[in-house]
Design a protein around this motif. Sequence first.
Motif, PDB file in Angstrom:
ATOM      1  N   SER A 301      41.889  52.899  45.072  1.00 53.20           N
ATOM      2  CA  SER A 301      42.875  52.207  44.246  1.00 53.20           C
ATOM      3  C   SER A 301      44.154  53.024  44.045  1.00 53.20           C
ATOM      4  O   SER A 301      45.257  52.481  44.103  1.00 53.20           O
ATOM      5  N   ASP A 310      47.061  43.593  36.430  1.00 53.32           N
ATOM      6  CA  ASP A 310      45.889  42.908  36.977  1.00 53.32           C
ATOM      7  C   ASP A 310      44.810  42.804  35.902  1.00 53.32           C
ATOM      8  O   ASP A 310      44.799  43.566  34.930  1.00 53.32           O
ATOM      9  N   THR A 325      45.669  48.922  41.634  1.00 52.39           N
ATOM     10  CA  THR A 325      44.562  47.986  41.788  1.00 52.39           C
ATOM     11  C   THR A 325      44.397  47.535  43.231  1.00 52.39           C
ATOM     12  O   THR A 325      45.365  47.466  43.995  1.00 52.39           O
ATOM     13  N   HIS A 328      41.512  42.137  41.383  1.00 55.60           N
ATOM     14  CA  HIS A 328      40.319  41.950  40.565  1.00 55.60           C
ATOM     15  C   HIS A 328      39.191  41.234  41.294  1.00 55.60           C
ATOM     16  O   HIS A 328      38.037  41.290  40.865  1.00 55.60           O
ATOM     17  N   HIS A 343      37.824  48.213  41.092  1.00 58.18           N
ATOM     18  CA  HIS A 343      39.033  47.769  41.780  1.00 58.18           C
ATOM     19  C   HIS A 343      40.306  48.400  41.206  1.00 58.18           C
ATOM     20  O   HIS A 343      41.355  48.364  41.850  1.00 58.18           O
ATOM     21  N   GLY A 344      40.219  48.950  39.983  1.00 52.97           N
ATOM     22  CA  GLY A 344      41.415  49.483  39.336  1.00 52.97           C
ATOM     23  C   GLY A 344      41.247  50.914  38.880  1.00 52.97           C
ATOM     24  O   GLY A 344      40.408  51.662  39.397  1.00 52.97           O
ATOM     25  N   CYS A 350      47.236  55.970  35.929  1.00 50.65           N
ATOM     26  CA  CYS A 350      48.136  55.310  36.882  1.00 50.65           C
ATOM     27  C   CYS A 350      49.601  55.592  36.566  1.00 50.65           C
ATOM     28  O   CYS A 350      50.396  55.854  37.468  1.00 50.65           O
TER      29      CYS A 350
END
Length: 459
Positions: A301, A310, A325, A328, A343-344, A350
């Motif tokens: 990711s 997301d 991401t 989702h 997924h994130g 971040c």
Amino acid sequence: MSELTRFLLSENDLPRYWYNVLADSPVPMPPVLHPATKEPVTPDFLSALFPMELILQEISTERYIEIPEEVREAYKLYRPTPLIRARRLEKALGTPAHIYYKYEGASPSGSHKSNTALAQAFYNKAAGTKALTTETGAGQWGSALSMACAFFDMELEVYMVKVSYNQKPYRRFLMETFGAKVFASPTNLTNAGRSILEKDPESPGSLGIAISEAVEVAATSNGVKKYSLGSVLNHVLLHQTVIGEEALKQMDLAGEYPDVVIGCVGGGSNFGGIAYPFLRENLRNGQRTRLLAVEPTAAPSLTRGVYAFDYGDTAQMAPIVKMHTLGHSFIPPSIHAGGLRYHGMAPSICALYDAGLIEAVAVPQRATFEAAVLFARHEGIVPAPESAHAIRAAIDEALLAKQRGEKRVILFNLSGHGNFDLTAYDAYNHGRLEDYQLPEEAIHSIRERLPQVPEQIGA
């Protein structure tokens, strides 16, 4: 520089405060959005899932938040955890680098996850919560929260990603021993689970799906149950900073200071836990330690995902956050590092990564297990597959120091043991473990799968 191998603190050295990176972050945190309205969430919305004290911690910009005495007393079962110099590994590598690891597998549940599980269980109990719901990937978070709920006399439902439920039965046995009910996700017990099974009866599950199920159960319980998350959110990473605060004191005992601090990342909790106190020292006191997050090439990711708003879950029930991401709806391959199959990534990580304050690298599965086995044969600890990603990067840093003929002080977080992951090691030892590289077409289609947020927010 000390000649010791283990650097130990007493109970008197146990941190009294968690460190909140939001107080010092030079980049603002984007808002958290309601999954339906796509407007900034209100405390009323969050209160259906979390007790108010955790909501306040989620948005706090106070630099330090006091650890409740009840939580500190529970921490004393295993904290402070040891800092260990990997002298035997250094010798095997022939490197001039000094390698240290903070061993969070010393906790009763076997990983760093207990640091936030105990805190979340305490705050929920104090708010009158009767039961919790949660998801778990590899089972380390589920194990930790099961133990914490036993300590604070609460019921727990765990939605365990199906592939891990089958790969790691002993984690389920441990959760059940602590009194939790464990379900293989996706289940037919929730609307979210039934929807997934209608499309794919053989779905291996994902953390995004398991989150959807746990959130749905809590949100529809009329306040009887609350939801508990083991990573990603600000308050979770906050609770983990006891790791880095202790490590700072222990590196002082060792007479050295790390050039690089390394942690694996799936949602970001153990990396944030060890890295954020060192980031504070960079930002406030002029240190220049590199902070390196390590993820699998199967779920990259940070290194290949899109930085955008997301959903935190597959069924679009959890809040929308800005993060790196893979989308989702991403269903990761069935790699053995189940705790990294998300997924994130934590929004704070971040934002800091996007600002260049954190580095990231992705490593393949076989090279990760190669590093894990080398570490086990020289240091005597079989690491969790998730933690092995940090070991891979630490070894690579040490070999680079050898190539360049330079001293380098390396610190990594060994976030858990792999005693319940031996089927993964069996697969590696007998040549059945495969690498997986996320195909480029999966990356190109991410943006079309993201929610559309108001232009003034997404800017």
